[in-house]
Enzyme design. Structure first.
Site, mmCIF file in Angstrom:
data_model
loop_
_atom_site.group_PDB
_atom_site.id
_atom_site.type_symbol
_atom_site.label_atom_id
_atom_site.label_comp_id
_atom_site.label_asym_id
_atom_site.label_seq_id
_atom_site.Cartn_x
_atom_site.Cartn_y
_atom_site.Cartn_z
ATOM 1 N N ASP A 157 0.830 -1.200 0.000
ATOM 2 C CA ASP A 157 0.000 0.000 0.000
ATOM 3 C C ASP A 157 0.872 1.261 0.000
ATOM 4 O O ASP A 157 1.869 1.328 0.716
ATOM 5 C CB ASP A 157 -0.855 -0.033 1.278
ATOM 6 C CG ASP A 157 -1.833 1.112 1.379
ATOM 7 O OD1 ASP A 157 -2.732 1.178 0.525
ATOM 8 O OD2 ASP A 157 -1.703 1.937 2.295
ATOM 9 N N GLU A 208 1.168 -0.503 -5.124
ATOM 10 C CA GLU A 208 0.237 0.586 -5.415
ATOM 11 C C GLU A 208 1.097 1.770 -5.850
ATOM 12 O O GLU A 208 1.560 2.558 -5.042
ATOM 13 C CB GLU A 208 -0.590 0.966 -4.187
ATOM 14 C CG GLU A 208 -1.676 1.953 -4.575
ATOM 15 C CD GLU A 208 -2.261 2.761 -3.425
ATOM 16 O OE1 GLU A 208 -3.286 3.404 -3.646
ATOM 17 O OE2 GLU A 208 -1.696 2.762 -2.317
#
Ligand code: GLC
Length: 565
Positions: free
Chosen positions: A230, A290
């Site tokens: 993330d 990401e």
């Protein structure tokens, strides 16, 4: 040295090298691909997938119960958005314990059962590793804020204000307001790129790095096949805290626009990725990133100069096209191919309005949903689906501020309505709450669930689900679609997106009508090494057909065919 000894030594050297090479490439199959290159990934937002205990929120047992569905659909790996203990300020993206499961989702034993069931069904588990920040309720942060001398003080980023009542610099939180929060106990500010409840970890501290690397090892031992990392772009900040240049205008949260050159995409990110990759390689695991890259050079960097960082940096540039534009898609694909790594295509996720709405024209959305599936699932590269995309699930956005659950929708309303709309419960059948839960779910299902759900669509050969299934079957069985090169065809055609995927003398042609009127496309495949061929349909919409190498397509028609000599 005699010739014989020299020869023996050389043979030994060659042998030991090839043993080493085999050990290094053990995960490569006969066609030279790693497991994740063949895999179709599927993102699950665990709050919204399946609720086994009927409390209105999904859980791990729910996911386990749906493994047969995932297997039949043609999914090889699921990426589960964070399911770790969390105060749920950002619905799990604020982690208070990296090595456990939130009781709302179940227990570690439930996790183990899910892994075991996944193994049976050929579905691997990818976890979402929130590397940039923890929750402010994580014991590390609680200790960190307790005193300037606390053992974990330096695990986060604490600084004095510029002057009384003034934060250390002008950095803005992407969720609104200053990225610094004053803490009255120690009279310093801490840094949070996201919500104040999500303090940024200090990756310059070797103890943080060690704890995080160890966490990945811990999960690999538990059977995880990789991580989606993330918010990797924001792992590091300029230690001098230089102000970011201010740009004209304000953003959706009403804050000044700034060029985030001092707190985003710093080169140090790559050192951390290399270390995470080294650990991942010990377990033949994959790292998906990401990565919000704005150009191909940035994307390239995330693969690492020697394929030593992320195997799968997500290419979001594709999702910025947001309209059916063959020229733009061609440009994007050519660029991604030129990056040299293995492409990763995504058309929707838990942070973006669903592809059904983004590409849909309001009249032909189902046809367009099928078309988009047939498109990105037949490109060269790995695909990451988003739960419900295969049904043509639409956004169900909140209409009133008081209904908004997502923090950014609450702070940004009405300019920023938040991400609730794309996170609604999976639509399983026509029963109450779309069969997701017997209790009112945490977010409401849209009325369209009555027709757009797994049970109904499974019975309809023309549904979005049936199209996805057919495409996923050929994607898994036709080597040209998995391993073949990508060659753009008829590059001047503004309506029909077409390309050839070829591998070892075999090829598949994909022709997609991205317009609302019927189209014909003529293909000259002779100069691609396929003279006098016929096109044998593999998957097609009802009125799509070929005469020789001329393909006719209805509006938004699909024609995927084997090229036979
Ligand atoms: C990532 C997640 C998003 C989350 C944010 C903060 O962008 O995808 O959902 O809010 O990180 O963790």
């Amino acid at each position: 040295m005699s010739q014989r000894i020299f020869l023996t030594l050389s043979i030994q050297l060659i042998l030991s090298f090839s043993i080493f090479a085999t050990a290094q490439t053990k995960s490569v199959d006969a066609e030279g691909l790693k497991w994740w290159q063949r895999a179709v990934f599927y993102e699950i937002y665990p709050r919204s997938f399946a609720d086994s205990n009927n409390d209105g929120v999904g859980d791990l047992k729910g996911i386990t119960s749906k493994m047969p569905y995932l297997h039949d659909l043609g999914v090889d790996a699921i990426w589960i958005s964070p399911c770790f203990p969390s105060p749920q300020v950002d619905f799990g993206y604020d982690v208070s314990d990296y090595e456990n499961i939130d009781p709302m989702y179940g227990t570690l034993a439930d996790f183990d059962s899910m892994v075991a069931e996944g193994k049976k069904q050929g579905v691997r588990i990818i976890l979402d590793f929130v590397v940039n920040h923890s929750s402010d309720q994580h014991p590390w942060f609680i200790n960190s804020k307790s005193s300037k001398a606390a053992p974990h003080r330096d695990w986060f980023i604490w600084r004095d204000g510029k002057a009384p009542g003034q934060p250390p610099n002008n950095w803005i939180s992407t969720f609104g307001g200053s990225a610094w929060k004053f803490d009255p106990v120690t009279k310093q500010y801490y840094y949070h790129y996201f919500y104040a409840e999500q303090p940024d970890l200090n990756w310059r501290n070797p103890a943080v790095e060690k704890a995080m690397l160890d966490t990945t090892r811990w999960w690999y031992k538990r059977g995880v096949s990789g991580f989606r990392l993330d918010a990797v772009d924001t792992l590091f900040e300029d230690p001098k805290l230089t102000d970011n240049p201010v740009l004209p205008g304000i953003n959706k949260q009403g804050d000044p626009n700034t060029d985030e050159i001092h707190n985003k995409k710093l080169p140090e990110v790559h050192d951390v990725l290399k270390k995470l990759r080294k650990v991942a390689d010990e377990s033949d695991a994959v790292l998906i990133g990401e990565t919000w890259t704005s150009n191909i050079d940035e994307l390239k960097e995330y693969y690492g100069s020697h394929d030593n960082e992320l195997q799968m940096p997500m290419d979001f540039m594709f999702t910025t096209v947001d309209k059916l534009s063959p020229p733009e898609f061609r440009r994007q694909i050519a660029q991604v191919d030129s990056a040299g790594g293995w492409p990763v295509f995504v058309i929707s996720n838990h942070d973006k309005v669903r592809s059904y709405n983004r590409y849909g024209d309001g009249k032909n959305n189902d046809a367009i949903a099928k078309l988009m599936g047939a498109f990105y699932l037949t490109l060269r590269g790995s695909a990451i689906m988003y739960y419900g995309e295969e049904l043509g699930m639409e956004n169900n956005d909140p209409k009133r501020k008081e209904d908004v659950k997502d923090p950014i929708g609450r702070t940004g309303w009405p300019n920023e309505i938040g991400r609730d709309g794309e996170r609604t419960p999976m639509q399983w059948n026509t029963e109450t709450n779309a069969g997701f839960s017997k209790k009112n779910p945490w977010l409401p299902v849209p009325p369209s669930y009555k027709t757009r759900n797994v049970a109904t669509e499974s019975k309809d050969p023309n549904s979005v689900l049936s199209m996805y299934k057919k495409v996923l079957v050929i994607r898994h069985t036709n080597e040209a679609l998995v391993n073949g090169s990508y060659t753009a065809l008829n590059e001047d055609d503004a309506n029909v997106m077409s390309y050839l995927r070829s591998y070892k003398g075999k090829a598949v042609l994909v022709a997609l009508n991205m317009s609302a009127s019927p189209q014909t496309a003529n293909f000259n495949l002779a100069d691609k090494g396929f003279a006098s061929v016929t096109l044998k349909s593999l998957v097609a919409t009802p009125q799509a057909s070929a005469k020789g190498t001329e393909v006719s397509l209805e509006p938004f028609g699909i024609f995927i065919a084997e090229v036979s000599k």
